[in-house]
Design a protein around this motif. Sequence first.
Motif, mmCIF file in Angstrom:
data_model
loop_
_atom_site.group_PDB
_atom_site.id
_atom_site.type_symbol
_atom_site.label_atom_id
_atom_site.label_comp_id
_atom_site.label_asym_id
_atom_site.label_seq_id
_atom_site.Cartn_x
_atom_site.Cartn_y
_atom_site.Cartn_z
ATOM 1 N N VAL A 12 46.365 -154.656 16.171
ATOM 2 C CA VAL A 12 46.879 -155.389 17.369
ATOM 3 C C VAL A 12 46.227 -154.427 18.708
ATOM 4 N N GLN A 13 45.992 -155.285 19.576
ATOM 5 C CA GLN A 13 45.261 -154.361 21.046
ATOM 6 C C GLN A 13 46.289 -153.766 21.619
ATOM 7 N N ALA A 14 46.004 -152.761 22.278
ATOM 8 C CA ALA A 14 46.743 -151.932 23.094
ATOM 9 C C ALA A 14 47.457 -152.998 24.028
ATOM 10 N N GLY A 15 49.049 -152.572 24.274
ATOM 11 C CA GLY A 15 49.585 -153.347 24.983
ATOM 12 C C GLY A 15 50.255 -154.728 24.268
ATOM 13 N N GLY A 16 49.867 -154.780 23.005
ATOM 14 C CA GLY A 16 50.354 -155.934 22.368
ATOM 15 C C GLY A 16 51.749 -155.568 21.548
ATOM 16 N N VAL A 64 58.699 -143.534 21.591
ATOM 17 C CA VAL A 64 58.681 -144.585 21.253
ATOM 18 C C VAL A 64 60.166 -145.296 22.075
ATOM 19 N N LYS A 65 60.976 -144.671 22.785
ATOM 20 C CA LYS A 65 61.903 -144.888 23.467
ATOM 21 C C LYS A 65 61.500 -146.153 24.592
ATOM 22 N N GLY A 66 62.532 -146.929 24.696
ATOM 23 C CA GLY A 66 62.061 -147.937 25.734
ATOM 24 C C GLY A 66 60.847 -149.081 25.102
ATOM 25 N N THR A 78 67.744 -156.597 5.552
ATOM 26 C CA THR A 78 66.635 -156.233 6.344
ATOM 27 C C THR A 78 66.911 -155.434 7.538
ATOM 28 N N VAL A 79 65.885 -154.679 7.652
ATOM 29 C CA VAL A 79 65.910 -153.943 8.827
ATOM 30 C C VAL A 79 64.477 -154.189 9.571
ATOM 31 N N TYR A 80 64.579 -154.051 11.025
ATOM 32 C CA TYR A 80 63.341 -154.509 11.623
ATOM 33 C C TYR A 80 62.911 -153.398 12.485
ATOM 34 N N LEU A 81 61.757 -153.337 12.969
ATOM 35 C CA LEU A 81 61.359 -152.588 14.039
ATOM 36 C C LEU A 81 60.435 -153.548 14.864
ATOM 37 N N GLN A 82 60.970 -153.823 15.991
ATOM 38 C CA GLN A 82 60.214 -154.311 17.160
ATOM 39 C C GLN A 82 59.463 -153.508 17.947
ATOM 40 N N MET A 83 57.993 -153.789 18.091
ATOM 41 C CA MET A 83 57.377 -152.637 18.797
ATOM 42 C C MET A 83 56.623 -153.221 19.711
ATOM 43 N N ASN A 84 56.795 -152.947 20.957
ATOM 44 C CA ASN A 84 56.267 -153.725 22.437
ATOM 45 C C ASN A 84 55.341 -152.534 22.701
ATOM 46 N N SER A 85 54.509 -152.942 23.776
ATOM 47 C CA SER A 85 53.623 -152.092 24.725
ATOM 48 C C SER A 85 53.027 -151.058 23.750
ATOM 49 N N LEU A 86 52.278 -151.538 22.584
ATOM 50 C CA LEU A 86 51.803 -150.475 21.708
ATOM 51 C C LEU A 86 50.618 -149.743 22.399
ATOM 52 N N LYS A 87 50.460 -148.649 21.908
ATOM 53 C CA LYS A 87 49.609 -147.630 22.507
ATOM 54 C C LYS A 87 48.748 -147.358 21.065
ATOM 55 N N PRO A 88 47.313 -146.892 21.170
ATOM 56 C CA PRO A 88 46.375 -146.528 20.161
ATOM 57 C C PRO A 88 47.273 -145.187 19.497
ATOM 58 N N GLU A 89 47.788 -144.493 20.026
ATOM 59 C CA GLU A 89 48.426 -143.459 19.448
ATOM 60 C C GLU A 89 49.775 -143.696 18.504
ATOM 61 N N ASP A 90 50.157 -144.937 18.736
ATOM 62 C CA ASP A 90 51.126 -145.646 17.563
ATOM 63 C C ASP A 90 50.583 -145.960 16.219
ATOM 64 N N GLY A 117 55.266 -148.301 2.451
ATOM 65 C CA GLY A 117 54.491 -148.325 3.952
ATOM 66 C C GLY A 117 53.663 -149.381 4.432
ATOM 67 N N THR A 118 53.487 -149.593 5.608
ATOM 68 C CA THR A 118 52.747 -150.955 6.030
ATOM 69 C C THR A 118 51.643 -150.291 7.450
ATOM 70 N N GLN A 119 50.688 -150.499 7.255
ATOM 71 C CA GLN A 119 49.510 -150.011 8.172
ATOM 72 C C GLN A 119 49.709 -150.716 9.393
ATOM 73 N N VAL A 120 49.635 -150.148 10.653
ATOM 74 C CA VAL A 120 49.753 -150.587 12.087
ATOM 75 C C VAL A 120 48.649 -149.566 12.580
ATOM 76 N N THR A 121 47.621 -150.741 13.138
ATOM 77 C CA THR A 121 46.449 -150.129 13.830
ATOM 78 C C THR A 121 46.469 -150.597 15.276
ATOM 79 N N VAL A 122 46.412 -149.860 16.246
ATOM 80 C CA VAL A 122 46.321 -150.381 17.470
ATOM 81 C C VAL A 122 44.880 -150.192 18.008
ATOM 82 N N SER A 123 44.233 -151.091 18.731
ATOM 83 C CA SER A 123 42.983 -150.488 19.133
ATOM 84 C C SER A 123 43.088 -150.836 20.723
ATOM 85 N N SER A 124 42.198 -149.887 21.239
ATOM 86 C CA SER A 124 42.127 -149.583 22.729
ATOM 87 C C SER A 124 41.262 -150.538 23.477
#
Length: 124
Positions: A12-16, A64-66, A78-90, A117-124
């Motif tokens: 995902v792109q940064a901010g996604g 990651v708070k906020g 099931t447990v979920y993790l909604q991730m918004n405003s993603l950054k490359p450092e995530d 595990g599942t891979q998350v890659t955030v591009s800048s």
Amino acid sequence: QVQLVESGGGLVQAGGSLRLSCAASGRSFSSYFMGWFRQAPGKEREFVAAITWTGGRTYYADSVKGRFTISRDNAKNTVYLQMNSLKPEDTAVYYCAAASSIRGIVAASTYNYWGQGTQVTVSS
């Protein structure tokens, strides 16, 4: 014993946004305190978020708070993790984990069971 399977990672792109899911099978899901951790290349596994047995309380790493939200649906095991405003450092491999008792919420050693595990890659 419980088996955990994560899904939902990707590029995902940064901010996604991304939503991770962790499906549990085995013993009663609602009897486990659930957490999400992540591990970036060359770094130690770090705590991201956790949620109590009924979902009444949640805990987050300051980084990651906020932006991230953990939730659970005990009817769907099931447990979920909604991730918004993603950054490359995530960028990391994200793991869900289950604990039958809590000695320390942020300590990986607290958790008895882990997903693959599942891979998350955030591009800048």
